[in-house]
Scaffold this active site. Sequence first.
Site, PDB file in Angstrom:
ATOM      1  N   LYS A  14       0.730  -1.130   0.022  1.00 31.50           N
ATOM      2  CA  LYS A  14      -0.184  -0.169   0.010  1.00 31.50           C
ATOM      3  C   LYS A  14       0.788   1.128   0.130  1.00 31.50           C
ATOM      4  CE  LYS A  14      -2.150  -1.226   3.930  1.00 31.50           C
ATOM      5  NZ  LYS A  14      -1.265  -2.311   4.252  1.00 31.50           N
ATOM      6  N   ARG A  89      -9.490   0.766   8.518  1.00 29.88           N
ATOM      7  CA  ARG A  89      -9.176  -0.445   8.731  1.00 29.88           C
ATOM      8  C   ARG A  89     -10.134  -1.165   9.712  1.00 29.88           C
ATOM      9  NH1 ARG A  89      -3.328   0.169   8.723  1.00 29.88           N
ATOM     10  NH2 ARG A  89      -2.644  -1.749   9.343  1.00 29.88           N
ATOM     11  N   ARG A 123      11.695  -5.832   4.231  1.00 26.30           N
ATOM     12  CA  ARG A 123      11.648  -4.327   4.218  1.00 26.30           C
ATOM     13  C   ARG A 123      12.671  -3.833   4.887  1.00 26.30           C
ATOM     14  NH1 ARG A 123       5.715  -1.826   5.325  1.00 26.30           N
ATOM     15  NH2 ARG A 123       6.153  -3.158   7.379  1.00 26.30           N
ATOM     16  N   ARG A 153      11.695  -2.102  10.460  1.00 20.92           N
ATOM     17  CA  ARG A 153      10.656  -1.362  11.634  1.00 20.92           C
ATOM     18  C   ARG A 153      10.205  -2.411  12.682  1.00 20.92           C
ATOM     19  NH1 ARG A 153       5.042   0.176   8.093  1.00 20.92           N
ATOM     20  NH2 ARG A 153       4.205  -1.044   9.498  1.00 20.92           N
ATOM     21  N   ARG A 164      -0.376  -9.163  13.306  1.00 18.96           N
ATOM     22  CA  ARG A 164      -0.800  -8.180  12.236  1.00 18.96           C
ATOM     23  C   ARG A 164      -1.627  -8.755  11.296  1.00 18.96           C
ATOM     24  NH1 ARG A 164       4.215  -5.496  10.543  1.00 18.96           N
ATOM     25  NH2 ARG A 164       3.039  -4.211   8.964  1.00 18.96           N
TER      26      ARG A 164
HETATM   27  P1  AP5 Z   1       4.934  -1.624   1.640  1.00 14.30           P
HETATM   28  O1  AP5 Z   1       4.748  -0.614   0.534  1.00 14.30           O
HETATM   29  O2  AP5 Z   1       5.760  -0.906   3.034  1.00 14.30           O
HETATM   30  O3  AP5 Z   1       3.533  -2.214   2.238  1.00 14.30           O
HETATM   31  P2  AP5 Z   1       2.417  -1.508   3.003  1.00 14.30           P
HETATM   32  O4  AP5 Z   1       1.101  -2.286   2.519  1.00 14.30           O
HETATM   33  O5  AP5 Z   1       2.547  -0.201   3.281  1.00 14.30           O
HETATM   34  O6  AP5 Z   1       2.737  -2.561   4.692  1.00 14.30           O
HETATM   35  P3  AP5 Z   1       2.556  -1.941   5.963  1.00 14.30           P
HETATM   36  O7  AP5 Z   1       3.256  -2.819   6.881  1.00 14.30           O
HETATM   37  O8  AP5 Z   1       2.797  -0.625   5.970  1.00 14.30           O
HETATM   38  O9  AP5 Z   1       1.078  -1.954   6.339  1.00 14.30           O
HETATM   39  P4  AP5 Z   1       0.402  -2.088   7.657  1.00 14.30           P
HETATM   40  O10 AP5 Z   1      -0.933  -1.900   7.063  1.00 14.30           O
HETATM   41  O11 AP5 Z   1       0.788  -3.211   8.475  1.00 14.30           O
HETATM   42  O12 AP5 Z   1       1.077  -0.976   8.340  1.00 14.30           O
HETATM   43  P5  AP5 Z   1       0.752   0.551   8.796  1.00 14.30           P
HETATM   44  O13 AP5 Z   1       1.990   1.455   8.735  1.00 14.30           O
HETATM   45  O14 AP5 Z   1      -0.499   1.162   8.047  1.00 14.30           O
HETATM   46  O15 AP5 Z   1       5.783  -2.603   1.077  1.00 14.30           O
HETATM   47  C1  AP5 Z   1       6.404  -3.904   1.992  1.00 14.30           C
HETATM   48  C2  AP5 Z   1       7.726  -4.469   1.268  1.00 14.30           C
HETATM   49  O16 AP5 Z   1       7.440  -5.145   0.187  1.00 14.30           O
HETATM   50  C3  AP5 Z   1       8.522  -3.288   1.080  1.00 14.30           C
HETATM   51  O17 AP5 Z   1       9.985  -3.547   1.320  1.00 14.30           O
HETATM   52  C4  AP5 Z   1       8.309  -2.917  -0.445  1.00 14.30           C
HETATM   53  O18 AP5 Z   1       9.445  -2.534  -0.893  1.00 14.30           O
HETATM   54  C5  AP5 Z   1       8.010  -4.430  -0.816  1.00 14.30           C
HETATM   55  N1  AP5 Z   1       7.161  -4.437  -1.864  1.00 14.30           N
HETATM   56  C6  AP5 Z   1       6.243  -3.718  -2.113  1.00 14.30           C
HETATM   57  N2  AP5 Z   1       5.557  -3.979  -3.552  1.00 14.30           N
HETATM   58  C7  AP5 Z   1       6.353  -4.878  -3.837  1.00 14.30           C
HETATM   59  C8  AP5 Z   1       6.416  -5.853  -5.050  1.00 14.30           C
HETATM   60  N3  AP5 Z   1       5.129  -5.647  -6.095  1.00 14.30           N
HETATM   61  N4  AP5 Z   1       7.302  -6.593  -5.530  1.00 14.30           N
HETATM   62  C9  AP5 Z   1       8.171  -6.999  -4.436  1.00 14.30           C
HETATM   63  N5  AP5 Z   1       8.418  -6.124  -3.235  1.00 14.30           N
HETATM   64  C10 AP5 Z   1       7.365  -5.429  -2.956  1.00 14.30           C
HETATM   65  O19 AP5 Z   1       0.097   0.488  10.459  1.00 14.30           O
HETATM   66  C11 AP5 Z   1       0.928   0.003  11.507  1.00 14.30           C
HETATM   67  C12 AP5 Z   1       0.238  -0.158  12.648  1.00 14.30           C
HETATM   68  O20 AP5 Z   1      -0.221   1.332  12.781  1.00 14.30           O
HETATM   69  C13 AP5 Z   1      -0.626  -1.055  12.531  1.00 14.30           C
HETATM   70  O21 AP5 Z   1      -0.441  -2.411  12.962  1.00 14.30           O
HETATM   71  C14 AP5 Z   1      -1.778  -0.284  14.034  1.00 14.30           C
HETATM   72  O22 AP5 Z   1      -1.140  -0.672  15.151  1.00 14.30           O
HETATM   73  C15 AP5 Z   1      -1.402   1.081  13.611  1.00 14.30           C
HETATM   74  N6  AP5 Z   1      -2.519   1.646  12.679  1.00 14.30           N
HETATM   75  C16 AP5 Z   1      -2.343   2.406  11.458  1.00 14.30           C
HETATM   76  N7  AP5 Z   1      -3.301   2.762  11.041  1.00 14.30           N
HETATM   77  C17 AP5 Z   1      -4.467   2.341  11.783  1.00 14.30           C
HETATM   78  C18 AP5 Z   1      -5.635   2.531  11.800  1.00 14.30           C
HETATM   79  N8  AP5 Z   1      -6.570   3.045  10.812  1.00 14.30           N
HETATM   80  N9  AP5 Z   1      -6.566   1.986  12.813  1.00 14.30           N
HETATM   81  C19 AP5 Z   1      -5.811   1.461  13.847  1.00 14.30           C
HETATM   82  N10 AP5 Z   1      -4.564   1.322  13.943  1.00 14.30           N
HETATM   83  C20 AP5 Z   1      -3.714   1.691  12.844  1.00 14.30           C
HETATM   84 MG    MG Z   2       2.748   1.185   4.831  1.00 15.62          MG
END
Ligand code: AP5
Ligand code: MG
Length: 206
Positions: A14, A89, A123, A153, A164
């Site tokens: 994402k 989410r 990552r 991270r 997660r």
């Molecule tokens: P990346 O683009 O970083 O993936 P992502 O989907 O953004 O993954 P996240 O881990 O950031 O998602 P998340 O939803 O768990 O975390 P968030 O920060 O929102 O890509 C991942 C890896 O793959 C990278 O190394 C990239 O280079 C590689 N890659 C990408 N595309 C590729 C491809 N096509 N081929 C090969 N490699 C590829 O949330 C973190 C925490 O914050 C949550 O657990 C929660 O505690 C809190 N939080 C955030 N938002 C909320 C909310 N709305 N409500 C409640 N808690 C929340």
């Molecule tokens: Mg992300």
Amino acid sequence: MKNVILLGAPGAGKGTQAALICEEYGVPHISTGDILRRNIKEGTPLGIKAKEYIDAGALVPDEVVIGLVEDRLSQDDCKNGYVLDGFPRTIPQAEALDKVAKIDMAINIDVPFEMIVSRLGGRRVCKCGATYHVSTLGGETKCKACGDDLFIRDDDKPETVQNRLRVYQEQTQPLIDFYGAQGKVVDIAATGSIDEIFADVKKVLG
Ligand code: AP5
Ligand code: MG
């Protein structure tokens, strides 16, 4: 540009796709994860509260993130479209969003779970917000954008990742049906390269 939500499991890509969309279309990238991590780094009261949830791989309470996003969407730069990454989410978050915003499209970045584990396991991130994968870094340990050290991270530890993914299945996956019922979901099969996926995303955004 439209008001777009990116749906997808942790590690689906994402953040990677959101950054490309926002660069191409000149709209803000609103990632609740990034906002929360910035607050943790700055030691704000919000960050101190959020840290325990994030480190456990749990969700931060709805009322906290809903308030954050409402504030962010009220800013002027959101008038001509935006990309929401990691919000909503839960169903209550989606219902709250519907009260304050008109969402045009929910792009579901669809990746098999096995692939997610390897995307998150490799990552590497930078303070400046850039994200990489070890498979494309060729041993480089510094950020290509700003030269700072890359790091892993805290919530990418294997046991936290499992939690997660469980939380995603229980609380976030139902949003695909929520937005499906509104006729807004576009599925993107995201097993290909970052550029291939972005080409598909551009086709649906027009
Ligand atoms: P990346 O683009 O970083 O993936 P992502 O989907 O953004 O993954 P996240 O881990 O950031 O998602 P998340 O939803 O768990 O975390 P968030 O920060 O929102 O890509 C991942 C890896 O793959 C990278 O190394 C990239 O280079 C590689 N890659 C990408 N595309 C590729 C491809 N096509 N081929 C090969 N490699 C590829 O949330 C973190 C925490 O914050 C949550 O657990 C929660 O505690 C809190 N939080 C955030 N938002 C909320 C909310 N709305 N409500 C409640 N808690 C929340
Ligand atoms: Mg992300």
